[in-house]
Write an enzyme that holds these catalytic residues in place. Sequence first.
Site, PDB file in Angstrom:
ATOM      1  N   GLY A  60       0.841  -1.185   0.000  1.00 47.70           N
ATOM      2  CA  GLY A  60       0.000   0.000   0.000  1.00 47.70           C
ATOM      3  C   GLY A  60       0.879   1.238   0.000  1.00 47.70           C
ATOM      4  O   GLY A  60       2.034   1.178   0.425  1.00 47.70           O
ATOM      5  N   GLN A  65       2.627   9.886   1.733  1.00 49.49           N
ATOM      6  CA  GLN A  65       3.918   9.199   1.872  1.00 49.49           C
ATOM      7  C   GLN A  65       4.902   9.618   0.780  1.00 49.49           C
ATOM      8  O   GLN A  65       6.098   9.376   0.900  1.00 49.49           O
ATOM      9  CB  GLN A  65       3.732   7.682   1.843  1.00 49.49           C
ATOM     10  CG  GLN A  65       3.176   7.103   3.146  1.00 49.49           C
ATOM     11  CD  GLN A  65       3.115   5.607   3.102  1.00 49.49           C
ATOM     12  OE1 GLN A  65       2.192   5.032   2.493  1.00 49.49           O
ATOM     13  NE2 GLN A  65       4.084   4.950   3.720  1.00 49.49           N
ATOM     14  N   CYS A 110       6.140  -0.187   7.869  1.00 55.10           N
ATOM     15  CA  CYS A 110       5.707   0.986   7.120  1.00 55.10           C
ATOM     16  C   CYS A 110       6.866   1.488   6.269  1.00 55.10           C
ATOM     17  O   CYS A 110       8.004   1.560   6.745  1.00 55.10           O
ATOM     18  CB  CYS A 110       5.259   2.079   8.089  1.00 55.10           C
ATOM     19  SG  CYS A 110       4.635   3.570   7.279  1.00 55.10           S
ATOM     20  N   LEU A 111       6.568   1.833   5.025  1.00 54.83           N
ATOM     21  CA  LEU A 111       7.619   2.328   4.134  1.00 54.83           C
ATOM     22  C   LEU A 111       8.193   3.651   4.635  1.00 54.83           C
ATOM     23  O   LEU A 111       9.303   4.028   4.283  1.00 54.83           O
ATOM     24  CB  LEU A 111       7.056   2.504   2.715  1.00 54.83           C
ATOM     25  CG  LEU A 111       6.637   1.210   2.013  1.00 54.83           C
ATOM     26  CD1 LEU A 111       5.938   1.515   0.715  1.00 54.83           C
ATOM     27  CD2 LEU A 111       7.821   0.290   1.799  1.00 54.83           C
ATOM     28  N   HIS A 153      -4.541   0.544   7.187  1.00 56.03           N
ATOM     29  CA  HIS A 153      -3.199   1.123   7.356  1.00 56.03           C
ATOM     30  C   HIS A 153      -3.055   2.357   6.467  1.00 56.03           C
ATOM     31  O   HIS A 153      -2.518   3.383   6.889  1.00 56.03           O
ATOM     32  CB  HIS A 153      -2.132   0.069   7.011  1.00 56.03           C
ATOM     33  CG  HIS A 153      -0.714   0.551   7.141  1.00 56.03           C
ATOM     34  ND1 HIS A 153       0.155   0.085   8.095  1.00 56.03           N
ATOM     35  CD2 HIS A 153      -0.013   1.460   6.413  1.00 56.03           C
ATOM     36  CE1 HIS A 153       1.329   0.711   7.965  1.00 56.03           C
ATOM     37  NE2 HIS A 153       1.254   1.540   6.949  1.00 56.03           N
ATOM     38  N   GLU A 154      -3.571   2.275   5.237  1.00 59.53           N
ATOM     39  CA  GLU A 154      -3.446   3.404   4.294  1.00 59.53           C
ATOM     40  C   GLU A 154      -4.372   4.549   4.653  1.00 59.53           C
ATOM     41  O   GLU A 154      -3.959   5.716   4.591  1.00 59.53           O
ATOM     42  CB  GLU A 154      -3.719   2.941   2.855  1.00 59.53           C
ATOM     43  CG  GLU A 154      -2.758   1.869   2.342  1.00 59.53           C
ATOM     44  CD  GLU A 154      -1.298   2.193   2.592  1.00 59.53           C
ATOM     45  OE1 GLU A 154      -0.550   1.271   2.966  1.00 59.53           O
ATOM     46  OE2 GLU A 154      -0.916   3.370   2.479  1.00 59.53           O
ATOM     47  N   HIS A 157      -2.870   6.629   7.244  1.00 60.63           N
ATOM     48  CA  HIS A 157      -1.896   7.616   6.742  1.00 60.63           C
ATOM     49  C   HIS A 157      -2.618   8.891   6.317  1.00 60.63           C
ATOM     50  O   HIS A 157      -2.173   9.998   6.620  1.00 60.63           O
ATOM     51  CB  HIS A 157      -1.108   7.059   5.545  1.00 60.63           C
ATOM     52  CG  HIS A 157       0.075   6.221   5.922  1.00 60.63           C
ATOM     53  ND1 HIS A 157       1.064   6.655   6.771  1.00 60.63           N
ATOM     54  CD2 HIS A 157       0.425   4.972   5.561  1.00 60.63           C
ATOM     55  CE1 HIS A 157       1.984   5.703   6.916  1.00 60.63           C
ATOM     56  NE2 HIS A 157       1.615   4.665   6.194  1.00 60.63           N
TER      57      HIS A 157
HETATM   58  O1  LIG Z   1       3.829   2.054   4.564  1.00 60.27           O
HETATM   59  C1  LIG Z   1       2.848   1.691   3.919  1.00 60.27           C
HETATM   60  O2  LIG Z   1       1.761   2.266   3.941  1.00 60.27           O
HETATM   61  C2  LIG Z   1       2.962   0.400   3.165  1.00 60.27           C
HETATM   62  C3  LIG Z   1       2.969  -0.743   4.105  1.00 60.27           C
HETATM   63  C4  LIG Z   1       1.528  -1.207   4.222  1.00 60.27           C
HETATM   64  C5  LIG Z   1       1.216  -2.235   5.239  1.00 60.27           C
HETATM   65  C6  LIG Z   1       2.079  -2.614   6.239  1.00 60.27           C
HETATM   66  C7  LIG Z   1       1.706  -3.596   7.175  1.00 60.27           C
HETATM   67  C8  LIG Z   1       0.451  -4.177   7.103  1.00 60.27           C
HETATM   68  C9  LIG Z   1      -0.409  -3.784   6.111  1.00 60.27           C
HETATM   69  C10 LIG Z   1      -0.036  -2.839   5.184  1.00 60.27           C
HETATM   70  C11 LIG Z   1       3.982  -1.716   3.516  1.00 60.27           C
HETATM   71  O3  LIG Z   1       3.355  -2.633   2.710  1.00 60.27           O
HETATM   72  S1  LIG Z   1       4.975  -2.491   4.737  1.00 60.27           S
HETATM   73  C12 LIG Z   1       5.864  -3.694   3.923  1.00 60.27           C
HETATM   74  C13 LIG Z   1       5.090  -4.916   3.552  1.00 60.27           C
HETATM   75  C14 LIG Z   1       5.349  -5.497   2.359  1.00 60.27           C
HETATM   76  C15 LIG Z   1       4.681  -6.635   1.983  1.00 60.27           C
HETATM   77  C16 LIG Z   1       3.743  -7.208   2.820  1.00 60.27           C
HETATM   78  C17 LIG Z   1       3.457  -6.614   4.036  1.00 60.27           C
HETATM   79  C18 LIG Z   1       4.139  -5.456   4.412  1.00 60.27           C
HETATM   80 NI    NI Z   2       2.674   2.884   6.212  1.00 59.03          NI
END
Ligand SMILES: O=C(O)C[C@@H](Cc1ccccc1)[C@H](O)SCc1ccccc1
Ligand code: NI
Length: 183
Positions: A60, A65, A110-111, A153-154, A157
């Site tokens: 996501g 972000q 989280c990215l 989660h999104e 944000h």
């Molecule tokens: O930072 C973001 O919003 C993206 C996150 C979203 C997310 C994290 C944890 C649980 C649900 C959504 C990134 O996807 S975190 C890295 C990641 C990559 C693959 C699978 C799960 C998490």
């Molecule tokens: Ni995040």
Amino acid sequence: ILTMKDIVREGHPVLQQETEKVTLPLSIEDQDTLICMMNYLKNSQDPILSKKYNLRPGVGLSANQIGLNKRMFVAYLTDEKEQLHEYTLINPKIISHSVSMIYLPEGEGCLSVDRNVEGYVPRYERVKIKAYDVNGKEIVLKVKGYPSIVLQHEIDHLDGKMFYDHINKENPFQLPADVDIKS
Ligand SMILES: O=C(O)C[C@@H](Cc1ccccc1)[C@H](O)SCc1ccccc1
Ligand code: NI
């Protein structure tokens, strides 16, 4: 293409504020931004491209972000049943949700957060979301399980919230009795 240098890290104000609603119909610029954001997710999940461009995998990505104060995000993931979910949502709003909660046993990342933050992140098991698609058409979608976690989660944000805001400070692995761990 979008790379990690375009991703704003925690502490930046744009991640802490409620994002502004996007004007519909989408401008060409906003349409292009959303395509770039979705391409980030696809590239980041490709073994070759993620290595080539040094991308952290993501399922996501919200507009703030990448530094844009706009209420829109993309998500690209496969669920527990190997079903692909691809969403580009504008001005999303959770209009109802289950009482039951779920957690990812491994917690969340989280990215925009370059560190591991331990603990369970309680999320609604099911959510009903009202949003607009790239054509400006109103959509209502119901999601449960892992896709529900990703979309929450999104949307967090877009509301200026980070996943760790939901982790219990006293006991990060606290599980209220009636919740189910979603793996
Ligand atoms: O930072 C973001 O919003 C993206 C996150 C979203 C997310 C994290 C944890 C649980 C649900 C959504 C990134 O996807 S975190 C890295 C990641 C990559 C693959 C699978 C799960 C998490
Ligand atoms: Ni995040």
